[in-house]
Design a protein around this motif. Sequence first.
Motif, short mmCIF file in Angstrom:
data_model
loop_
_atom_site.label_atom_id
_atom_site.label_comp_id
_atom_site.label_asym_id
_atom_site.label_seq_id
_atom_site.Cartn_x
_atom_site.Cartn_y
_atom_site.Cartn_z
N PHE A 199 0.81 -1.18 0.03
CA PHE A 199 0.02 0.03 -0.13
C PHE A 199 0.89 1.22 -0.14
CE2 PHE A 199 -3.47 -2.44 2.70
CZ PHE A 199 -3.69 -3.25 1.46
N GLN A 200 1.95 1.21 0.81
CA GLN A 200 2.85 2.33 0.94
C GLN A 200 3.53 2.68 -0.32
OE1 GLN A 200 2.93 4.08 3.59
NE2 GLN A 200 4.00 5.51 2.19
N LEU A 201 4.11 1.48 -1.20
CA LEU A 201 4.73 1.50 -2.34
C LEU A 201 3.88 2.26 -3.36
CD1 LEU A 201 7.41 0.83 -3.10
CD2 LEU A 201 6.76 -1.44 -3.77
N ALA B 261 2.75 7.54 -22.40
CA ALA B 261 1.92 6.59 -21.56
C ALA B 261 2.94 6.17 -20.62
CB ALA B 261 1.49 5.32 -22.26
N ARG B 262 2.11 6.00 -19.24
CA ARG B 262 2.97 5.47 -18.30
C ARG B 262 2.88 3.65 -18.25
NH1 ARG B 262 2.40 5.88 -12.19
NH2 ARG B 262 4.52 5.00 -11.40
N ALA C 108 2.88 6.15 -7.26
CA ALA C 108 1.38 6.57 -7.95
C ALA C 108 1.80 7.87 -8.61
CB ALA C 108 0.21 6.35 -7.28
N GLN C 109 2.33 8.65 -7.80
CA GLN C 109 2.46 10.16 -8.51
C GLN C 109 3.63 10.24 -9.47
OE1 GLN C 109 0.15 13.04 -7.03
NE2 GLN C 109 -1.02 11.36 -6.36
N HIS D 248 -2.61 3.44 -11.11
CA HIS D 248 -3.19 4.38 -12.13
C HIS D 248 -4.37 5.27 -11.30
CE1 HIS D 248 -4.90 6.04 -15.81
NE2 HIS D 248 -6.11 5.74 -15.34
N PHE D 249 -5.29 4.67 -10.47
CA PHE D 249 -6.48 5.68 -10.10
C PHE D 249 -5.84 6.54 -9.09
CE2 PHE D 249 -8.53 2.61 -12.67
CZ PHE D 249 -9.37 3.39 -13.41
N ASN D 250 -4.68 6.27 -8.58
CA ASN D 250 -3.86 7.10 -7.43
C ASN D 250 -3.23 8.09 -8.17
OD1 ASN D 250 -5.07 6.85 -4.79
ND2 ASN D 250 -4.85 4.75 -5.50
#
Length: 456
Positions: free
Chosen positions: A157-159, A280-281, A164-165, A188-190
């Motif tokens: 979760f931390q990773l 694209a990421r 994400a950003q 993606h959604f974060n």
Amino acid sequence: MEDFKGKILVVDDEFDILSLLEGLFKRKGFFVKTAENAEKALMHLKAEDYDVVIADLIMPGKNGIDLLCEIKSLYPRTGVIVLTGHGTIESAVEAIKKGAFNYIKKPINPEYLFLLTDKIIELRRLEAHNIYLQNQLRQRYSFSQIIGKSHQMNNIFQLIQDVAQTQSTVLIRGESGTGKELIANAIHFNSLRKNNKLIRVNCAVLSENLLETELFGHVRGAFTGAYRDRMGRFEMANKGTIFLDEIGDVSLNVQVKLLRVLQESEFERVGGSKTLKVDARIIAATNKNLEHAIKKGEFREDLYYRLNVIPIEVPPLRERVEDIPLLARHFAEKHNEETVKNVKGLTQDALSVLMNYDWPGNVRELENVIERAVVLTKNEYIDHSDLQPLNGLSSPDSSLNLLDHKSLPEVMNNIEKQMIINTLKQCNWNKSIASRKLGIHRTTLLSKISKYEINI
Ligand SMILES: Nc1ncnc2c1ncn2[C@@H]1O[C@H](COP(=O)(O)OP(=O)(O)OP(=O)(O)O)[C@@H](O)[C@H]1O
Ligand SMILES: [Mg+2]
């Protein structure tokens, strides 16, 4: 509204009682409404959420017991106190059985009535607080629908939050069914790209040529059947994210082209000469051992390093046993809602069976097992007897059961059947991948599936 100590509805056909109770409660700072019959009371209840209803038992029209039953089914969290007249204690007892909080005899003792209403209001407050805490707990143990409280999942979760950003390429690795796709979605959604597309490509299901046109598109006339230009997945993912699932199954030829996109962010459509730029990421996932594939010459080392910028290793479920009860309850609740059953949870016995199983198909397998149990169980709590499919499938002592069979061919057949089932499960029932893993031809696998009557 919040200034009131609570909301009270008084229902009685005697005007004196209504005005007495209205006055008493108003002076104490409650919000009070009165109704002279059950029908009017129900109308008030429709309009407002009351903490307590104080209802007379004997009224013309619908009586207090019927009103109570209706309140309990429509507004189960509203507390009901019934008023009984001349020692009709039997009906008061009946009311309690039907869900009334308590009863009070006329003439009314105001102090006792206040005591009861305060108790109900306090209980409601605790209940609301409890629901709030449960929601909080659920949120703490989940991140974008990924459930887990083990230290491994907390690290993940931390990773996810950390990467994400960023724009970095992520490589998610783990056995089948561990939640790799969920993690890709969460990233993606974060991310800052969340309002743009997330495009997924399953690299394992397409042949080499099809995968190439799928990824990069093609121009008209590039091959027979290419009647017009077609956009590929990379172009669709522009400004968004592309999720290359099962990256370990990409052919060497397509790997070269992927490497170029990763290095230069550019490519050509199949059959085209114009170079296209793309932003694209890239998130990739695999359940393959890529280092092993590199040694065998099946995976390019340079592509591996480009992909493996941020590795996320998802541990198999058997290595994070403390997540099992949490996931099992989550799936039980989810499928209970879907099937409109009345399953409330799992017994301790069932949980320990689940925690002792080795889950070759990981979370996906756990979800299937729980779904089946919810559908088939006759109990309120799923018990170990509802988890039959777990018996005999790759459980530690299943090899002993095999010896119950008499002849050597029988034993061999049994081993073969179990191995096929386990591999199919691990490969998400994909026969091509499973046959490769088993080292047999796909048609051989198909004939064995039918020989052993394996249901897929
Ligand atoms: N931690 C989790 N919390 C809730 N659901 C999960 C979790 N992990 C997996 N699942 C569920 O299990 C199923 C399998 O997950 P997912 O498809 O992400 O796995 P995968 O690693 O991509 O598997 P495969 O390698 O077979 O493609 C999905 O239905 C997913 O929603
Ligand atoms: Mg997947």
